[in-house]
Motif scaffolding. Sequence first.
Motif, PDB file in Angstrom:
ATOM      1  N   UNK A   5      -6.582 -39.132  -4.193  1.00 54.92           N
ATOM      2  CA  UNK A   5      -6.921 -37.863  -3.829  1.00 54.92           C
ATOM      3  C   UNK A   5      -6.497 -38.407  -1.961  1.00 54.92           C
ATOM      4  N   UNK A   6      -4.840 -39.296  -2.103  1.00 57.28           N
ATOM      5  CA  UNK A   6      -4.134 -39.759  -1.047  1.00 57.28           C
ATOM      6  C   UNK A   6      -2.955 -38.238  -0.905  1.00 57.28           C
ATOM      7  N   UNK A   7      -2.243 -38.546   0.759  1.00 58.14           N
ATOM      8  CA  UNK A   7      -1.582 -37.543   1.011  1.00 58.14           C
ATOM      9  C   UNK A   7      -0.875 -37.011  -0.458  1.00 58.14           C
ATOM     10  N   UNK A   8      -0.107 -37.866  -1.178  1.00 61.09           N
ATOM     11  CA  UNK A   8       1.079 -37.514  -1.751  1.00 61.09           C
ATOM     12  C   UNK A   8       0.147 -36.245  -3.336  1.00 61.09           C
ATOM     13  N   UNK A   9      -1.025 -37.160  -3.877  1.00 58.75           N
ATOM     14  CA  UNK A   9      -0.964 -36.593  -4.746  1.00 58.75           C
ATOM     15  C   UNK A   9      -1.911 -35.005  -3.998  1.00 58.75           C
ATOM     16  N   UNK A  17      -3.033 -15.285  -0.438  1.00 59.37           N
ATOM     17  CA  UNK A  17      -2.280 -14.943  -1.424  1.00 59.37           C
ATOM     18  C   UNK A  17      -1.201 -13.757  -1.257  1.00 59.37           C
ATOM     19  N   UNK A  18      -0.236 -14.655  -1.991  1.00 54.96           N
ATOM     20  CA  UNK A  18       1.011 -13.826  -2.201  1.00 54.96           C
ATOM     21  C   UNK A  18       1.952 -15.044  -1.226  1.00 54.96           C
ATOM     22  N   UNK A  19       1.595 -15.937  -1.105  1.00 53.59           N
ATOM     23  CA  UNK A  19       2.635 -17.370  -0.712  1.00 53.59           C
ATOM     24  C   UNK A  19       2.793 -17.827  -2.343  1.00 53.59           C
ATOM     25  N   UNK A  20       4.492 -18.362  -1.710  1.00 54.12           N
ATOM     26  CA  UNK A  20       5.289 -18.671  -2.970  1.00 54.12           C
ATOM     27  C   UNK A  20       5.942 -20.143  -2.527  1.00 54.12           C
ATOM     28  N   UNK A  21       5.844 -21.454  -3.697  1.00 52.09           N
ATOM     29  CA  UNK A  21       6.391 -22.783  -3.045  1.00 52.09           C
ATOM     30  C   UNK A  21       8.281 -22.475  -3.117  1.00 52.09           C
ATOM     31  N   UNK A  22       8.381 -22.897  -2.117  1.00 52.37           N
ATOM     32  CA  UNK A  22       9.822 -22.856  -2.092  1.00 52.37           C
ATOM     33  C   UNK A  22      10.704 -24.595  -2.000  1.00 52.37           C
ATOM     34  N   UNK A  23       9.653 -25.263  -1.629  1.00 51.53           N
ATOM     35  CA  UNK A  23      10.481 -27.126  -1.962  1.00 51.53           C
ATOM     36  C   UNK A  23       9.890 -27.790  -1.215  1.00 51.53           C
ATOM     37  N   UNK A  24       8.409 -28.781  -2.522  1.00 53.56           N
ATOM     38  CA  UNK A  24       8.088 -29.916  -1.409  1.00 53.56           C
ATOM     39  C   UNK A  24       9.042 -31.132  -1.337  1.00 53.56           C
ATOM     40  N   UNK A  72       0.792 -32.656  -3.983  1.00 50.50           N
ATOM     41  CA  UNK A  72       1.345 -32.023  -4.994  1.00 50.50           C
ATOM     42  C   UNK A  72       0.240 -30.957  -5.763  1.00 50.50           C
ATOM     43  N   UNK A  73      -1.225 -31.085  -5.355  1.00 50.64           N
ATOM     44  CA  UNK A  73      -1.746 -30.498  -6.159  1.00 50.64           C
ATOM     45  C   UNK A  73      -1.807 -29.305  -4.928  1.00 50.64           C
ATOM     46  N   UNK A  74      -1.458 -29.054  -4.158  1.00 51.62           N
ATOM     47  CA  UNK A  74      -1.867 -27.615  -2.738  1.00 51.62           C
ATOM     48  C   UNK A  74       0.051 -27.081  -3.933  1.00 51.62           C
ATOM     49  N   UNK A  75       0.675 -27.928  -3.431  1.00 58.24           N
ATOM     50  CA  UNK A  75       2.431 -27.714  -3.603  1.00 58.24           C
ATOM     51  C   UNK A  75       1.943 -26.740  -5.445  1.00 58.24           C
ATOM     52  N   UNK A  76       1.024 -27.181  -5.994  1.00 57.16           N
ATOM     53  CA  UNK A  76       0.783 -26.696  -7.664  1.00 57.16           C
ATOM     54  C   UNK A  76      -0.582 -25.199  -6.871  1.00 57.16           C
ATOM     55  N   UNK A  77      -0.525 -25.220  -6.035  1.00 55.87           N
ATOM     56  CA  UNK A  77      -2.248 -24.232  -6.072  1.00 55.87           C
ATOM     57  C   UNK A  77      -1.453 -23.352  -4.442  1.00 55.87           C
ATOM     58  N   UNK A  89       6.105 -24.063   6.701  1.00 50.84           N
ATOM     59  CA  UNK A  89       6.190 -25.646   6.917  1.00 50.84           C
ATOM     60  C   UNK A  89       4.564 -26.062   6.590  1.00 50.84           C
ATOM     61  N   UNK A  90       4.109 -26.759   5.846  1.00 48.40           N
ATOM     62  CA  UNK A  90       2.452 -27.954   5.700  1.00 48.40           C
ATOM     63  C   UNK A  90       2.940 -28.287   5.574  1.00 48.40           C
ATOM     64  N   UNK A  91       2.136 -29.051   6.471  1.00 50.46           N
ATOM     65  CA  UNK A  91       2.035 -31.147   6.997  1.00 50.46           C
ATOM     66  C   UNK A  91       0.849 -31.117   5.859  1.00 50.46           C
ATOM     67  N   UNK A  92       0.706 -31.730   5.142  1.00 46.30           N
ATOM     68  CA  UNK A  92      -0.406 -32.069   4.638  1.00 46.30           C
ATOM     69  C   UNK A  92      -1.133 -34.094   4.865  1.00 46.30           C
ATOM     70  N   UNK A  93      -2.642 -33.547   5.600  1.00 44.83           N
ATOM     71  CA  UNK A  93      -2.884 -34.845   6.101  1.00 44.83           C
ATOM     72  C   UNK A  93      -4.052 -35.206   5.102  1.00 44.83           C
ATOM     73  N   UNK A  94      -4.597 -36.801   4.874  1.00 47.24           N
ATOM     74  CA  UNK A  94      -5.920 -36.762   4.066  1.00 47.24           C
ATOM     75  C   UNK A  94      -7.036 -36.850   5.322  1.00 47.24           C
ATOM     76  N   UNK A  95      -7.306 -36.809   6.743  1.00 49.24           N
ATOM     77  CA  UNK A  95      -7.425 -36.814   7.732  1.00 49.24           C
ATOM     78  C   UNK A  95      -6.946 -36.390   8.537  1.00 49.24           C
TER      79      UNK A  95
END
Length: 226
Positions: free
Chosen positions: A105-109, A123-130, A112-117, A152-158
């Motif tokens: 569950x590191x940040x890169x994973x 509802x209605x959100x679409x991915x442009x690019x990771x 990746x998971x958030x981009x897939x979902x 713009x989304x910033x992803x962190x574990x904590x």
Amino acid sequence: MRLVIARCSVDYVGRLEAHLPSADRLLLVKADGSVSVHADDRAYKPLNWMTPPCTLTETIDEDSDDAAYWVVENKKGEQLRITLEVVHSDLSYRLGDDPGLVKDGVEAHLQELLAEHIDTLGEGYTLVRREYPTAIGPVDILCKDECGGSVAVEVKRRGGIDGVEQLTRYLELLNRDSILAPVAGVFAAQEIKPQARTLAEDRGIRCVVLDYDALRGIESDELRLF
């Protein structure tokens, strides 16, 4: 790494003074120069320690084969003075380079998971690019909301204050781009510290707590009413 098991007493001299009476303890000397004193409890936490940069000066008592006196001093002049009365064991090992802890569950994973979902964000959100490139580094995720606005989304574990500051810098830069602007921000993490949430919300950044197991499609084993 050097591991010394000895009956010893310890005095810390610096901003305050502390004393550990004579007892059997583990002295841990690492390759980075740090020295820590451990008892046979308290899990990983040492009784006393000195972090690098510091120097270790060792004086051997010529009248005794076991007795020795250590002075560990940092750049501020603070000292850890260790009197070794009896040395039970003194072992040194070369551990070499450590690859570091690989966490599930590191940040890169998570990214990746958030981009897939991406609809996790709404509802209605679409991915442009990771890893959307900017002049100051890549934004973890760039997506569109249900109205077609840039996010713009910033992803962190904590999620801490540093992460909010990082996202703020990205938003300031992205909002100069007339094609993307206005760009909203989402701070997404498995855990978000209260101070970070307060700062983010004050800056108009939405906070989203991520459920790693849910993103992986694993059913939670917590008891539920329904």
